[in-house]
Scaffold this active site. Sequence first.
Site, PDB file in Angstrom:
ATOM      1  N   ASP A 230     119.411 -58.516  36.284  1.00 38.97           N
ATOM      2  CA  ASP A 230     118.652 -57.706  35.332  1.00 38.97           C
ATOM      3  C   ASP A 230     118.859 -58.234  33.918  1.00 38.97           C
ATOM      4  O   ASP A 230     119.143 -57.485  32.992  1.00 38.97           O
ATOM      5  CB  ASP A 230     119.097 -56.237  35.433  1.00 38.97           C
ATOM      6  CG  ASP A 230     118.218 -55.320  34.584  1.00 38.97           C
ATOM      7  OD1 ASP A 230     117.063 -55.688  34.316  1.00 38.97           O
ATOM      8  OD2 ASP A 230     118.698 -54.243  34.181  1.00 38.97           O
TER       9      ASP A 230
ATOM     10  N   HIS B 169     110.069 -54.204  28.990  1.00 39.64           N
ATOM     11  CA  HIS B 169     109.760 -53.128  28.037  1.00 39.64           C
ATOM     12  C   HIS B 169     108.524 -53.433  27.182  1.00 39.64           C
ATOM     13  O   HIS B 169     108.152 -52.639  26.334  1.00 39.64           O
ATOM     14  CB  HIS B 169     110.947 -52.800  27.121  1.00 39.64           C
ATOM     15  CG  HIS B 169     112.166 -52.330  27.870  1.00 39.64           C
ATOM     16  ND1 HIS B 169     113.133 -51.545  27.298  1.00 39.64           N
ATOM     17  CD2 HIS B 169     112.565 -52.514  29.141  1.00 39.64           C
ATOM     18  CE1 HIS B 169     114.087 -51.292  28.187  1.00 39.64           C
ATOM     19  NE2 HIS B 169     113.757 -51.870  29.316  1.00 39.64           N
TER      20      HIS B 169
ATOM     21  N   ASP C 140     114.563 -47.083  38.055  1.00 34.98           N
ATOM     22  CA  ASP C 140     113.779 -46.478  36.974  1.00 34.98           C
ATOM     23  C   ASP C 140     113.139 -47.546  36.082  1.00 34.98           C
ATOM     24  O   ASP C 140     113.580 -48.696  36.050  1.00 34.98           O
ATOM     25  CB  ASP C 140     114.649 -45.527  36.138  1.00 34.98           C
ATOM     26  CG  ASP C 140     115.872 -46.210  35.533  1.00 34.98           C
ATOM     27  OD1 ASP C 140     116.489 -47.053  36.215  1.00 34.98           O
ATOM     28  OD2 ASP C 140     116.206 -45.923  34.369  1.00 34.98           O
TER      29      ASP C 140
ATOM     30  N   GLU D 292     119.074 -46.183  34.782  1.00 34.72           N
ATOM     31  CA  GLU D 292     119.668 -47.294  34.038  1.00 34.72           C
ATOM     32  C   GLU D 292     119.148 -47.352  32.611  1.00 34.72           C
ATOM     33  O   GLU D 292     119.881 -47.718  31.696  1.00 34.72           O
ATOM     34  CB  GLU D 292     119.377 -48.622  34.752  1.00 34.72           C
ATOM     35  CG  GLU D 292     120.179 -49.803  34.234  1.00 34.72           C
ATOM     36  CD  GLU D 292     119.541 -50.524  33.060  1.00 34.72           C
ATOM     37  OE1 GLU D 292     120.235 -51.284  32.383  1.00 34.72           O
ATOM     38  OE2 GLU D 292     118.328 -50.310  32.787  1.00 34.72           O
ATOM     39  N   GLU D 293     117.889 -46.964  32.440  1.00 34.01           N
ATOM     40  CA  GLU D 293     117.250 -47.154  31.131  1.00 34.01           C
ATOM     41  C   GLU D 293     117.699 -46.131  30.087  1.00 34.01           C
ATOM     42  O   GLU D 293     117.429 -46.281  28.908  1.00 34.01           O
ATOM     43  CB  GLU D 293     115.720 -47.113  31.271  1.00 34.01           C
ATOM     44  CG  GLU D 293     115.146 -48.212  32.159  1.00 34.01           C
ATOM     45  CD  GLU D 293     115.204 -49.592  31.515  1.00 34.01           C
ATOM     46  OE1 GLU D 293     115.711 -49.707  30.385  1.00 34.01           O
ATOM     47  OE2 GLU D 293     114.753 -50.554  32.162  1.00 34.01           O
TER      48      GLU D 293
ATOM     49  N   ASP E 147     111.320 -55.793  35.096  1.00 33.82           N
ATOM     50  CA  ASP E 147     112.506 -54.959  34.841  1.00 33.82           C
ATOM     51  C   ASP E 147     112.445 -53.687  35.676  1.00 33.82           C
ATOM     52  O   ASP E 147     111.818 -52.737  35.261  1.00 33.82           O
ATOM     53  CB  ASP E 147     112.577 -54.654  33.349  1.00 33.82           C
ATOM     54  CG  ASP E 147     113.790 -53.828  32.986  1.00 33.82           C
ATOM     55  OD1 ASP E 147     114.719 -53.735  33.797  1.00 33.82           O
ATOM     56  OD2 ASP E 147     113.791 -53.241  31.890  1.00 33.82           O
TER      57      ASP E 147
ATOM     58  N   HIS F 176     117.949 -51.629  39.265  1.00 29.58           N
ATOM     59  CA  HIS F 176     117.661 -50.217  38.995  1.00 29.58           C
ATOM     60  C   HIS F 176     116.236 -49.834  39.375  1.00 29.58           C
ATOM     61  O   HIS F 176     115.308 -50.645  39.310  1.00 29.58           O
ATOM     62  CB  HIS F 176     117.985 -49.828  37.550  1.00 29.58           C
ATOM     63  CG  HIS F 176     117.252 -50.585  36.489  1.00 29.58           C
ATOM     64  ND1 HIS F 176     116.029 -50.204  36.015  1.00 29.58           N
ATOM     65  CD2 HIS F 176     117.585 -51.700  35.793  1.00 29.58           C
ATOM     66  CE1 HIS F 176     115.635 -51.037  35.063  1.00 29.58           C
ATOM     67  NE2 HIS F 176     116.560 -51.968  34.914  1.00 29.58           N
TER      68      HIS F 176
HETATM   69 ZN    ZN Z   1     116.544 -53.432  33.438  1.00 32.60          ZN
END
Ligand code: ZN
Length: 405
Positions: free
Chosen positions: A189, A382, A96, A161-162, A127, A94
Amino acid sequence: METIAGIKRFMDDNADGMIELQELLTSIPALAPENNGDGELKKANALKDWLIKRGFDNIDVYNAPDKRVTSGVRPSIVVTVQGLEKQAIWIMAHLDVVPPGDLSAWNTNPWQCVKKGSKLFGRGCEDNQQGLTSAVFAALYFVENNITPRYTIKLLFVADEENGSTYGVNWLIENTDLFNKEDYVIIPDGGDKNGVNIEIAEKNILWLRFHVLGKQAHGSRPDTGNNTYLASCDLALRINDFENKFNKTDSLFSPDYSTFQPTKHESNVEGVNIIPGEDIFYVDCRIIPTYTIEDVYAEVNKQCKIVEDKYGVKISYTSLQESESQQTSKDSKIVEILSSAIKKAHNQDTQCIGIGGGTVAGDLRRIGIDCAVWSTLDNIAHQPNEYCLIDNMVKDAVTLAVIFI
Ligand SMILES: [Zn+2]
């Protein structure tokens, strides 16, 4: 073996190129409007230009409309490298990222990819740019060396995706005919330090919000009220006890049983001497797929009734999220292809696992596509000071290339 040695050489020689791509991607924040961002377009365009410059010539962009961003679109990129066989294997990452959070917790600028020793620091470096970069260079091996891959390579770099994939993979599923049931998807991921866990299943998810209505009273006069907090506590314990009722286990998962956890609780009254007449709390259920969400609802209804009668309260509930998952079989061809590539490239044995649930793999499995979530990573997504280990990125690029020889 000569080919694998060649792939390893190619990836080692291109490690600097991978770092450069990470630098480019990290410098363009791709945040969702939910996070006060303006979407993925700038990052997608920069990536597309980079891919064209490096020789990829089969690139399609799919724009999901979204009025909340300046451009009005949330782009996803598909890169195709035609294989000898029609069978397509997708590698999906992804575009984003999540916001950096508390900036003072960062030792570097989150929007700058900073190399320190063996690590690349920056928001998105792990990520999901690590997986994205590994995928790009795996495909680049075939493009630059003019080798036709065995299977057709489909790289997919999705938006959104997030925040639930409404403008990403779910939009693609609903509005395009990109995916065929015969396709396989690898999602780099999620994974583990050694890169040996292949995730093939998710638990069913159910999030519930309970609203309990009773009668407020003075703290000294419970006889004149109906204490909703007490009723909530009782109900929360009863629902937590579902862990003993829905007690089948499945060793794919950690933990191997269904979980029913009371989580959030909204504030109720201001004073210690007030018996609350209204109470709201939430439960997060992660259910072994042998049970359906319907099974759980039936038991929830039963317990609500008991608590209503016991405390003289009214209970209603709404579901904030519910998804029933399909499992990709341990015997699926994609599991075999991936694990044999890991064995050939790195002489490592793999194992299949399940997780607590709620990824894009679940959405693809629901339309009948076999998916494997896998990568080699330290799992610091994150968090502040997010990083990618360069060796993991290079190693996974080798594995992904080996899949296609
Ligand atoms: Zn991810």
